[in-house]
Design a protein around this motif. Structure first.
Motif, PDB file in Angstrom:
ATOM      1  N   LEU A 235       0.821  -1.211   0.000  1.00 29.06           N
ATOM      2  CA  LEU A 235       0.000   0.000   0.000  1.00 29.06           C
ATOM      3  C   LEU A 235       0.855   1.260   0.000  1.00 29.06           C
ATOM      4  O   LEU A 235       0.653   2.168  -0.806  1.00 29.06           O
ATOM      5  CB  LEU A 235      -0.932  -0.001   1.209  1.00 29.06           C
ATOM      6  N   MET A 236       1.825   1.341   0.925  1.00 34.05           N
ATOM      7  CA  MET A 236       2.630   2.550   1.048  1.00 34.05           C
ATOM      8  C   MET A 236       3.431   2.808  -0.232  1.00 34.05           C
ATOM      9  O   MET A 236       3.546   3.948  -0.689  1.00 34.05           O
ATOM     10  CB  MET A 236       3.583   2.455   2.238  1.00 34.05           C
ATOM     11  N   ASN A 237       3.968   1.754  -0.815  1.00 29.46           N
ATOM     12  CA  ASN A 237       4.699   1.894  -2.067  1.00 29.46           C
ATOM     13  C   ASN A 237       3.772   2.382  -3.178  1.00 29.46           C
ATOM     14  O   ASN A 237       4.104   3.311  -3.919  1.00 29.46           O
ATOM     15  CB  ASN A 237       5.324   0.553  -2.446  1.00 29.46           C
ATOM     16  N   HIS A 238       2.590   1.784  -3.286  1.00 29.14           N
ATOM     17  CA  HIS A 238       1.632   2.177  -4.325  1.00 29.14           C
ATOM     18  C   HIS A 238       1.231   3.642  -4.198  1.00 29.14           C
ATOM     19  O   HIS A 238       1.100   4.346  -5.214  1.00 29.14           O
ATOM     20  CB  HIS A 238       0.390   1.277  -4.236  1.00 29.14           C
ATOM     21  N   LEU A 239       1.047   4.112  -2.971  1.00 29.41           N
ATOM     22  CA  LEU A 239       0.612   5.494  -2.774  1.00 29.41           C
ATOM     23  C   LEU A 239       1.560   6.486  -3.435  1.00 29.41           C
ATOM     24  O   LEU A 239       1.131   7.527  -3.948  1.00 29.41           O
ATOM     25  CB  LEU A 239       0.493   5.808  -1.278  1.00 29.41           C
ATOM     26  N   LEU A 240       2.846   6.168  -3.441  1.00 26.70           N
ATOM     27  CA  LEU A 240       3.834   7.092  -3.996  1.00 26.70           C
ATOM     28  C   LEU A 240       3.540   7.452  -5.450  1.00 26.70           C
ATOM     29  O   LEU A 240       3.727   8.594  -5.869  1.00 26.70           O
ATOM     30  CB  LEU A 240       5.239   6.493  -3.890  1.00 26.70           C
ATOM     31  N   LYS A 241       3.081   6.494  -6.231  1.00 26.45           N
ATOM     32  CA  LYS A 241       2.861   6.793  -7.642  1.00 26.45           C
ATOM     33  C   LYS A 241       1.546   7.525  -7.886  1.00 26.45           C
ATOM     34  O   LYS A 241       1.313   8.031  -8.986  1.00 26.45           O
ATOM     35  CB  LYS A 241       2.939   5.513  -8.485  1.00 26.45           C
ATOM     36  N   THR A 242       0.690   7.614  -6.869  1.00 33.75           N
ATOM     37  CA  THR A 242      -0.583   8.329  -7.015  1.00 33.75           C
ATOM     38  C   THR A 242      -0.438   9.806  -6.657  1.00 33.75           C
ATOM     39  O   THR A 242      -1.425  10.540  -6.624  1.00 33.75           O
ATOM     40  CB  THR A 242      -1.670   7.708  -6.119  1.00 33.75           C
ATOM     41  N   ASN A 243       0.778  10.231  -6.392  1.00 32.24           N
ATOM     42  CA  ASN A 243       1.043  11.595  -5.958  1.00 32.24           C
ATOM     43  C   ASN A 243       0.936  12.564  -7.134  1.00 32.24           C
ATOM     44  O   ASN A 243       1.790  12.571  -8.029  1.00 32.24           O
ATOM     45  CB  ASN A 243       2.441  11.652  -5.341  1.00 32.24           C
ATOM     46  N   ASP A 244      -0.109  13.396  -7.142  1.00 27.71           N
ATOM     47  CA  ASP A 244      -0.280  14.418  -8.178  1.00 27.71           C
ATOM     48  C   ASP A 244      -1.407  15.344  -7.751  1.00 27.71           C
ATOM     49  O   ASP A 244      -2.583  15.013  -7.899  1.00 27.71           O
ATOM     50  CB  ASP A 244      -0.589  13.781  -9.531  1.00 27.71           C
ATOM     51  N   ILE A 245      -1.054  16.507  -7.234  1.00 24.30           N
ATOM     52  CA  ILE A 245      -2.102  17.408  -6.740  1.00 24.30           C
ATOM     53  C   ILE A 245      -2.910  18.020  -7.875  1.00 24.30           C
ATOM     54  O   ILE A 245      -3.980  18.596  -7.627  1.00 24.30           O
ATOM     55  CB  ILE A 245      -1.518  18.522  -5.846  1.00 24.30           C
TER      56      ILE A 245
END
Length: 332
Positions: A235-245
């Protein structure tokens, strides 16, 4: 360790339109009681948790009595990213990790703050993944934060970050020893060749069975495997690629016009993960329409310098948390 508190969230709508029936949000409070002092929100990084100060506190060098973030003066609140496993309850782990985004986590954290009747945040600070969540939280509530302090992070996932998230995900889903193997790869993103080479000097262990660098990496893998769940890592690893404000929103510059906070961008000159060039570009884009400041940690250690170079970080942060006696400055 400070008592772990919990807020129950029901029927939470995720960014992708799906609904999470129940999300337990665990958190800890340090320093002054809520309502008695300015609030500092601290967001943890990928393998971190809410225990930022006190016994086994991972940011004890910065947070505590008479420290830079002084718990005699502030109320410090740290949430756990749901599914990080810090509560120790297996049923609270998240298996559908690809359904969640950093924006979901930011909204969850705001739900927690509103539940605690906190409507104004003096400082919102986080490193790496925690800093990315801080950017998102600021866009969601651009008038409620006085100081945004994203450290060793970015407001977007670059192609380089996305590529490394994919490699980590492949390891986590295909390795026979996924947590350990993924950690070995990650540690080489968090440090630099110079840092590694200067530290180990090609030396072997006492029994000459392996090189010290091999021993160091394997120990990091074993330690994480002993305290971290596989589903949490995914989960924590996946969250990184969803970063886009900016996703499904206006441009970065348009969004930034709404932000009332002082923005203190803190980068690491040798960071191989969230590279300093990206942060400098953000600063130059924003400096004409925001109270934005750029600070740079000088270090051989790379991304992890925000957990190592405490003297430099203190020098950067003290003027923010002691505005009455010191003036904010820009390090370039």
């Amino acid at each position: 360790m400070k008592k772990l508190e919990k807020i129950d969230l029901y029927n939470f709508e995720l960014e992708n339109g799906k609904q999470s029936v129940y999300i337990p949000l665990f958190y800890q409070v340090f320093g002054q009681p809520i309502g008695d002092a300015p609030v500092v929100v601290v967001n943890h990084a990928l393998t971190g948790n809410s225990n930022v100060s006190g016994e086994n506190g991972w940011w004890n060098d910065l947070i505590g009595e008479n420290k830079t973030i002084n718990t005699n003066r502030f109320t410090v609140i740290a949430f756990n990213i749901p599914g990080n496993g810090f509560d120790g309850i297996d049923k609270n782990l998240i298996s559908n990790y690809q359904d969640f985004t950093i924006r979901d986590v930011a909204n969850i954290f705001w739900e927690g703050l509103f539940f605690l009747n906190i409507k104004d945040v003096f400082s919102l600070i986080g490193g790496s993944l925690g800093g990315a969540i801080a950017w998102e939280m600021t866009v969601i509530q651009p008038e409620k934060i006085q100081n945004l302090i994203p450290i060793a992070t970015d407001w977007k996932a670059t192609d380089w970050v996305i590529a490394n998230v994919l490699i980590q995900d492949q390891i986590l889903n295909n390795s026979k020893n996924p947590i350990m193997d993924a950690r070995l790869h990650a540690m080489l993103l968090y440090r630099t060749p110079q840092s590694i080479n200067q530290r180990f000097l090609r030396q072997k262990t006492d029994n000459f069975s392996k090189y010290q660098i091999e021993n160091w990496l394997q120990n990091h893998g074993i330690k994480l495997k002993n305290r971290f769940q596989l589903s949490a890592y995914k989960l924590m690893n996946h969250l990184l690629k969803t970063n886009d404000i900016t996703r499904n929103r206006n441009s970065f510059l348009e969004l930034s016009k709404n932000i009332k906070a002082n923005i203190h961008i803190v980068s690491v000159d040798s960071d191989y993960f969230f590279i300093a060039d990206e942060n400098r570009e953000t600063y130059f884009q924003l400096k004409n329409n925001n109270n934005v400041y750029y600070h740079e940690i000088k270090s051989v250690h790379g991304h992890d310098a925000f957990l190592i170079e405490f003297e430099q970080l203190v020098e950067i942060l003290e003027p923010i948390f002691y505005k009455k006696t010191k003036q904010i400055y820009v390090t370039t």
